[in-house]
Enzyme design. Structure first.
Site, short mmCIF file in Angstrom:
data_model
loop_
_atom_site.label_atom_id
_atom_site.label_comp_id
_atom_site.label_asym_id
_atom_site.label_seq_id
_atom_site.Cartn_x
_atom_site.Cartn_y
_atom_site.Cartn_z
N CYS A 102 -91.27 -43.99 16.07
CA CYS A 102 -91.64 -44.58 17.34
C CYS A 102 -90.38 -45.52 18.04
O CYS A 102 -90.58 -45.94 18.89
CB CYS A 102 -93.00 -45.22 17.39
SG CYS A 102 -93.01 -46.97 16.52
N HIS B 224 -103.80 -57.40 -1.01
CA HIS B 224 -103.20 -58.03 0.06
C HIS B 224 -101.74 -56.95 0.10
O HIS B 224 -100.63 -57.51 0.64
CB HIS B 224 -102.66 -59.40 -0.07
CG HIS B 224 -103.77 -60.15 -0.05
ND1 HIS B 224 -103.96 -61.59 -0.52
CD2 HIS B 224 -105.19 -59.88 0.65
CE1 HIS B 224 -105.05 -62.19 -0.21
NE2 HIS B 224 -105.77 -61.22 0.40
P1 OAD Z 1 -102.46 -70.07 -4.78
O1 OAD Z 1 -101.06 -70.70 -4.86
O2 OAD Z 1 -103.42 -70.67 -3.54
O3 OAD Z 1 -103.28 -70.77 -6.09
C1 OAD Z 1 -102.62 -70.18 -7.36
C2 OAD Z 1 -103.61 -70.81 -8.39
O4 OAD Z 1 -103.10 -70.40 -9.63
C3 OAD Z 1 -103.87 -72.29 -8.25
O5 OAD Z 1 -105.26 -72.44 -8.61
C4 OAD Z 1 -102.97 -72.84 -9.43
O6 OAD Z 1 -103.54 -73.88 -10.22
C5 OAD Z 1 -102.91 -71.66 -10.45
N1 OAD Z 1 -101.72 -71.65 -11.33
C6 OAD Z 1 -100.36 -71.97 -11.16
N2 OAD Z 1 -100.04 -71.47 -12.10
C7 OAD Z 1 -100.69 -70.83 -13.01
C8 OAD Z 1 -100.59 -70.51 -14.06
N3 OAD Z 1 -99.15 -70.32 -14.88
N4 OAD Z 1 -101.54 -70.23 -15.03
C9 OAD Z 1 -102.55 -70.01 -14.55
N5 OAD Z 1 -102.82 -70.77 -13.25
C10 OAD Z 1 -101.94 -71.15 -12.52
O7 OAD Z 1 -102.40 -68.50 -4.92
P2 OAD Z 1 -103.69 -67.48 -4.43
O8 OAD Z 1 -104.82 -68.19 -5.05
O9 OAD Z 1 -103.19 -66.29 -5.14
O10 OAD Z 1 -102.98 -64.52 0.71
O11 OAD Z 1 -103.77 -67.32 -2.92
C11 OAD Z 1 -104.55 -66.28 -2.42
C12 OAD Z 1 -104.02 -65.84 -1.02
O12 OAD Z 1 -103.85 -67.09 -0.22
C13 OAD Z 1 -102.68 -65.22 -1.24
O13 OAD Z 1 -102.74 -63.98 -1.54
C14 OAD Z 1 -102.18 -65.30 0.07
C15 OAD Z 1 -102.79 -66.77 0.38
O14 OAD Z 1 -102.97 -67.04 1.60
C16 OAD Z 1 -102.17 -63.73 2.04
O15 OAD Z 1 -101.04 -63.82 1.88
C17 OAD Z 1 -103.08 -63.04 2.89
#
Ligand code: OAD
Length: 249
Positions: free
Chosen positions: A152, A119
């Site tokens: 630009c 991303h």
């Molecule tokens: P999320 O905030 O959706 O999910 C974070 C995950 O990490 C959740 O399943 C939590 O339970 C888990 N979690 C939190 N703290 C933790 C820890 N200390 N150890 C292990 N797990 C933990 O974030 P992402 O899955 O990264 O996209 O989100 C994916 C994408 O959704 C992001 O990159 C963003 C968003 O839309 C864009 O910006 C395009």
């Protein structure tokens, strides 16, 4: 935490390990996960509105300010033991490809080298009109405004992937290739809600990889993994590396 022997053996004997990380890996560094990033000043805004081309076009100053706030926050934190363990695993494994959805650059700061930024990166600036990278030294026209592109004159935007935008071709190709080729696939700290990143698991699984989820909570994919290690990545990952490589030392 007890790490199953079958898992430590699979890690140690892996020809190619593929890792997907999400915001949960940076949470223990103090970087809010994506879905709880809207705190304080930003509580009244929906990230799904701010992190879009339309959101930026409608209010460049607001969106630029949000990313400046996130950049400053990341500059004030350090990689945590989860990042460090993944960088160490890269040195111990035969080959490790790290695909991250995070834009904070903490994996690289922890020492990981083969990193695919699915991303983009918070600290890269791009021309809003043409998409080319712009030197971050370019200054804003007015306080709080985004800088203007030297070639630009359009606004400069953060070099991250916004909702509705395509994943960079090279990142997509590299990630798909690694998921297909790996014999161990680790999904760490991601809610697995956002495609195409979430789909890498199915590619790895159908290619015969041993699959492992490391998460504090249950996700929509948890039931389908070969191994599930429940806990904080900053605590589980060092134990996983320890058990896979240092037990016999
Ligand atoms: P999320 O905030 O959706 O999910 C974070 C995950 O990490 C959740 O399943 C939590 O339970 C888990 N979690 C939190 N703290 C933790 C820890 N200390 N150890 C292990 N797990 C933990 O974030 P992402 O899955 O990264 O996209 O989100 C994916 C994408 O959704 C992001 O990159 C963003 C968003 O839309 C864009 O910006 C395009």
């Amino acid at each position: 935490m007890v790490i199953p022997d079958a898992l430590t053996r699979a890690i140690r004997e892996a020809r190619h390990i593929c890792v997907l990380t999400g915001a949960g890996v940076s949470a223990e560094s103090g970087v809010p996960t994506f879905r709880d990033a809207m705190v304080g000043l930003w509580e009244k805004h929906d990230p799904h509105q701010l992190a879009t081309r339309q959101g930026f076009a409608e209010d460049p100053k607001l969106v630029w300010g949000w990313y400046q706030w996130r950049r400053q926050l990341v500059l004030e934190v350090e990689p945590n033991p989860g990042h460090v363990a993944l960088a160490e695993l890269e040195t111990l494994a035969n080959r490790l490809t790290l695909i991250t959805q995070n834009v904070d650059g903490l994996h690289q700061r922890a020492g990981s080298h083969e990193v695919i930024e699915f991303h983009g990166n918070l600290f890269v600036d791009r021309c809003f009109e043409k998409g080319n990278i712009v030197a971050s030294s370019v200054q804003p026209a007015a306080e709080g405004e985004p800088p203007t592109c030297p070639s630009c004159g359009g606004f400069v935007r953060p070099g991250v992937v916004w909702f509705g935008e395509a994943i960079p071709e090279a990142a997509l190709a590299g990630a798909f290739a690694a998921a297909r080729d790996c014999d161990v696939y680790l999904s760490i700290g991601t809610s697995s809600e956002i495609d195409p990143a979430a789909g890498l698991f199915d590619i790895a699984r159908s290619s015969g990889a041993t699959t492992v989820e490391i998460n504090r909570d249950v996700t929509g994919q948890t039931a389908h993994f070969d191994f599930v290690l429940s806990g904080k990545s900053g605590e589980v990952l060092p134990q996983l590396v320890e058990s896979a490589y240092k037990q016999d030392l």
